[in-house]
Enzyme design. Structure first.
Site, short mmCIF file in Angstrom:
data_model
loop_
_atom_site.label_atom_id
_atom_site.label_comp_id
_atom_site.label_asym_id
_atom_site.label_seq_id
_atom_site.Cartn_x
_atom_site.Cartn_y
_atom_site.Cartn_z
N ARG A 63 0.84 -1.21 0.00
CA ARG A 63 0.00 0.00 0.00
C ARG A 63 0.87 1.25 0.00
NH1 ARG A 63 -2.26 1.85 4.41
NH2 ARG A 63 -2.60 -0.21 5.31
N TYR A 116 -15.99 14.84 -16.78
CA TYR A 116 -16.26 13.42 -16.62
C TYR A 116 -17.32 13.23 -15.54
CZ TYR A 116 -15.61 8.50 -15.92
OH TYR A 116 -15.84 7.16 -15.81
N ASP A 189 -7.24 17.44 -15.63
CA ASP A 189 -7.56 16.07 -16.02
C ASP A 189 -7.30 15.98 -17.52
OD1 ASP A 189 -8.69 13.69 -16.90
OD2 ASP A 189 -10.32 13.74 -15.44
N LYS A 214 -7.63 4.49 -19.81
CA LYS A 214 -7.94 4.99 -21.14
C LYS A 214 -6.70 4.89 -22.05
CE LYS A 214 -11.82 5.86 -19.07
NZ LYS A 214 -12.15 7.16 -18.50
C1 LIG Z 1 -12.62 7.63 -17.34
C2 LIG Z 1 -12.29 8.98 -16.86
C3 LIG Z 1 -12.07 9.23 -15.50
C4 LIG Z 1 -12.20 8.16 -14.46
O1 LIG Z 1 -11.31 7.11 -14.67
P1 LIG Z 1 -11.61 5.59 -14.18
O2 LIG Z 1 -10.32 4.92 -14.49
O3 LIG Z 1 -12.78 5.10 -14.96
O4 LIG Z 1 -11.91 5.68 -12.73
C5 LIG Z 1 -11.73 10.51 -15.13
N1 LIG Z 1 -11.64 11.52 -16.03
C6 LIG Z 1 -11.87 11.31 -17.34
C7 LIG Z 1 -11.76 12.46 -18.28
C8 LIG Z 1 -12.20 10.05 -17.79
O5 LIG Z 1 -12.43 9.85 -19.10
#
Ligand SMILES: *Cc1c(COP(=O)(O)O)cnc(C)c1O
Length: 404
Positions: A63, A116, A189, A214
């Site tokens: 962790r 998101y 982000d 992603k």
């Molecule tokens: C998918 C996504 C998230 C969250 O990510 P997870 O891995 O699904 O928790 C946050 N911001 C954006 C822009 C995303 O496309």
């Protein structure tokens, strides 16, 4: 030594392959080891608490840190040009760690009113319960950002391009403005853009957040998230938001994402090339009302996209003349190449229908004026489309089948 290989002069493709990796000194393994051990037997007596470990550099408990995860962190930090990276179990775990780790009761957050859905719901529903005030702002409009910054504003958070309407925010301009007005943190982000397009730290941001699920992982088989920034800030975040909140990345997922990340720059070139061809096909299609892709001259912020994005990525949205509900029904049954599914950034094309009314009622809950701005991009709804790396002709044939 494994995890230490890094030459800052390497180009992005070399970094993606080699950063964080190296020949294992014990086995001479050329590829990264998958170390699943949750505990480690140190060769000295080390402190038990995360706050009481000064000077101990080794691994103790997974962790706190794990060798495979650490290799991925070195690679992702290098891809973003950051000093340090902390990996999390998902993009949402990363976003939560950064928001909750940096903001306290009485602090104020300025955040994009369109982003998101998980982030949107987290900042609207959860943060206020902990006494953190939140202003939802169209961060593509600098005047709006400036109008909402107050002495308690500790963070400005932007998402660019923003889910799901592909609205861009000017990172350097927002960062310069926010810092000038005394805001401590600017967080971006950058999941949709990816480091192939934009490196927000180079543009003045303090933190970058990624869903590794992603583009960076890229194959739709491992969830993960990351925060990248200065080492000092990440060390502080690590102590609380990683060790105590506990949303750490599984070493197995880190190992899968490491493998995906090695081909990331090549995939992004293919995503962009295919997306451009598909965007042009859609723009010329009689059933399609509008296409929002930063690489198209018709995108209302194409000029900013050319300035801020070195790769236009594979994300677009489009609107149809007929209601999207019926087309979405046909997609579920008739698509052969594209999957009708949420998520994005995979090698495989993914499409999903996002009706505006549903989004307003459940997630964004925008006031009339902000809703009108959203509708100017999205109309009654958009198809959010993540273009994979298949052949553009096959993707277009699939779309032709359902658009009629
Ligand atoms: C998918 C996504 C998230 C969250 O990510 P997870 O891995 O699904 O928790 C946050 N911001 C954006 C822009 C995303 O496309």
């Amino acid at each position: 030594m494994a995890g230490k290989t890094l030459n800052p002069d390497w180009g992005p493709q070399t970094l993606a392959v080699h950063a964080g990796e190296g020949v294992d000194p014990t086995t001479r393994a050329s590829s990264p080891n998958l170390v699943m051990s949750s505990t480690f037997a140190p060769d000295e007596v080390a402190g038990f608490s995360a706050r009481n470990r000064t000077g101990y550099e080794g691994f103790s408990y997974a962790r706190l840190s794990n060798p495979t995860v650490a290799q991925l962190e070195t690679k992702v930090a290098a891809m973003e040009g950051g000093e340090a990276c902390q990996a999390y179990a998902s993009g949402m775990a990363a976003s939560h760690a950064l928001l909750a780790g940096r903001l306290s009761q009485g602090d104020h957050l300025v955040i994009s009113d369109t982003n998101y859905v998980g982030t949107a719901e987290l900042v609207r529903d959860s943060l206020p319960r902990f006494g953190i005030e939140v202003s939802l702002v169209d961060t593509s409009d600098l005047d709006q950002v400036a109008a909402h910054i107050r002495p308690q504003t500790k963070m400005v958070w932007i998402e660019t391009p923003a889910n799901p309407i592909m609205r861009l925010s000017d990172i350097s301009a927002v960062a310069a403005l926010a810092h000038h007005m005394g805001v401590r943190d600017v967080a971006v982000d950058s999941t949709f853009a990816s480091p192939a397009a934009t490196r927000p730290l180079d543009l003045g941001a303090d933190f970058v957040v990624h869903s590794l699920t992603k583009y960076i992982g890229g194959h739709g088989d491992a969830m993960g998230g990351a925060v990248i920034g200065r080492k000092e800030d990440l060390d502080a975040l690590n102590l609380e938001a990683t060790v105590h909140y506990g949303g750490v990345l599984s070493p197995f997922n880190a190992w899968l994402i490491l493998r995906g990340a090695a081909t990331f720059p090549l995939r992004m070139k293919a995503h962009q090339e295919t997306a451009m061809a598909v965007a042009q096909f859609l723009e010329a299609h009689p059933a399609v009302k509008a296409v929002h892709y930063p690489g198209l001259p018709s995108h209302p912020q194409h000029e900013l996209a050319c300035r801020q994005m070195k790769n236009f990525s594979g994300m677009m949205t489009f609107q149809t003349n007929d209601t999207g509900d019926a087309i979405a029904e046909r997609m579920v049954g008739d698509l052969e190449v594209i999957h009708y599914a949420v998520s994005l950034g995979h090698h495989r094309s993914l499409i999903y229908w996002i009706p505006t009314d549903m989004l307003m009622a459940s997630t964004f809950r925008l006031q009339p004026e902000a809703q009108a701005r959203y509708r100017s991009f999205a109309g009654d709804g958009v198809f959010r489309f993540s273009i994979g790396i298949e052949d553009a002709d096959d993707i277009c044939a699939d779309l032709q089948r359902v658009l009629g």
